[in-house]
Enzyme design. Structure first.
Site, PDB file in Angstrom:
ATOM      1  N   ASP A   1       0.840  -1.208   0.000  1.00 31.98           N
ATOM      2  CA  ASP A   1       0.000   0.000   0.000  1.00 31.98           C
ATOM      3  C   ASP A   1       0.865   1.243   0.000  1.00 31.98           C
ATOM      4  OD1 ASP A   1      -1.835  -1.874   0.812  1.00 31.98           O
ATOM      5  OD2 ASP A   1      -1.874  -1.163   2.886  1.00 31.98           O
TER       6      ASP A   1
HETATM    7  N1  URA Z   1      -1.012  -5.889   3.997  1.00 30.63           N
HETATM    8  C1  URA Z   1      -1.433  -4.618   4.058  1.00 30.63           C
HETATM    9  O1  URA Z   1      -2.405  -4.317   4.714  1.00 30.63           O
HETATM   10  N2  URA Z   1      -0.756  -3.704   3.339  1.00 30.63           N
HETATM   11  C2  URA Z   1       0.326  -3.980   2.618  1.00 30.63           C
HETATM   12  O2  URA Z   1       0.900  -3.084   2.001  1.00 30.63           O
HETATM   13  C3  URA Z   1       0.752  -5.307   2.568  1.00 30.63           C
HETATM   14  C4  URA Z   1       0.072  -6.253   3.267  1.00 30.63           C
END
Ligand code: URA
Length: 235
Positions: A102
């Site tokens: 993310d």
């Molecule tokens: N899980 C999440 O919530 N975000 C990420 O970036 C990777 C795994």
């Protein structure tokens, strides 16, 4: 492969642009001898303006992704590709992120142009562990490790339970979570399922390849050698 195609595939320019570079004598061997567009010589002997060529196809990159960068190429925001040499976005085969982090997640992000390798790393069947460190808004309840390990947790708006995941508690609001899948926002949603919220998330390792050992500052990247890539598949 003819040199003109090889160099164009590395993103130095269109075939026409690269053909012009040959005519200008900018492409040479290590001794400075001018090379020709239809020459076929080993990759490591080629120089462009005296500089070694970018790595050949089969490239695997480790990037220390900072927060604030997105893995999507459609997003108008800062992209992880902005942290790499601009030429890398023009490579053929394409350099893709191995799964996604993310925008608000930092840590170890792999990129490769090797489709089979990419699939091997992200496929849940491969069970490559992805290890995250999370800071939490509230104290852990105490039953999260058992719930995550159970293989029965179903995330909101999903129907299939998550594969068992392992949680190590590092502090009242600090934990390390190892998952083998890569569902959308998985870590944040797992903690949300326990009534908590992730305030900071970093991926610290993929398989046995740890961010620490690569000694990359946020925003820095390096090309991985075969031994480092093999560590991804070590338990
Ligand atoms: N899980 C999440 O919530 N975000 C990420 O970036 C990777 C795994």
């Amino acid at each position: 492969m003819k040199l003109v195609r090889l160099i164009a595939n590395l993103g130095y320019g269109s075939r026409r642009e690269v053909a012009l570079m040959f005519r200008e004598g900018r492409i040479t061997d290590a001794q400075g001898e001018v090379l020709y567009a239809d020459d076929r010589v080993p990759h490591e002997t080629v120089r462009v303006d005296g500089e070694a060529l970018d790595p050949p196809a089969g490239l695997v990159i480790a990037l220390h992704k900072p927060t604030g960068y997105t893995c999507s190429t459609r997003d108008p925001a800062r992209m992880v590709y902005d942290l790499l040499p601009p030429r890398f976005r023009l490579r053929n085969p394409l350099l893709s992120t191995v799964g996604r982090l993310d925008r608000d997640t930092s840590g170890l992000l792999l990129l490769t142009d090797d489709g089979q390798l990419l699939h091997r790393i992200i496929s849940p069947k491969s069970r490559v562990p992805k290890i995250y460190e999370a800071r939490l808004a509230q104290d852990l309840r105490g039953d999260e490790a058992e719930l995550f390990a159970s293989g029965t947790l179903v995330l909101e708006s999903e129907t299939t339970p998550l594969a068992p995941a392992s949680l190590n508690i590092l502090g009242p609001r600090h934990a390390r979570l190892t998952i083998t899948e890569g569902r959308y926002h998985q870590v944040r949603r797992m903690f949300a399922a326990t009534g908590n919220a992730v305030t900071q998330l970093q991926r610290v390792a993929v398989g046995a390849l740890a961010l620490d050992e690569l000694a990359l500052e946020p925003g820095q990247w390096c090309a991985l050698d075969e031994v480092q890539v093999a560590r991804v598949f070590e338990p």
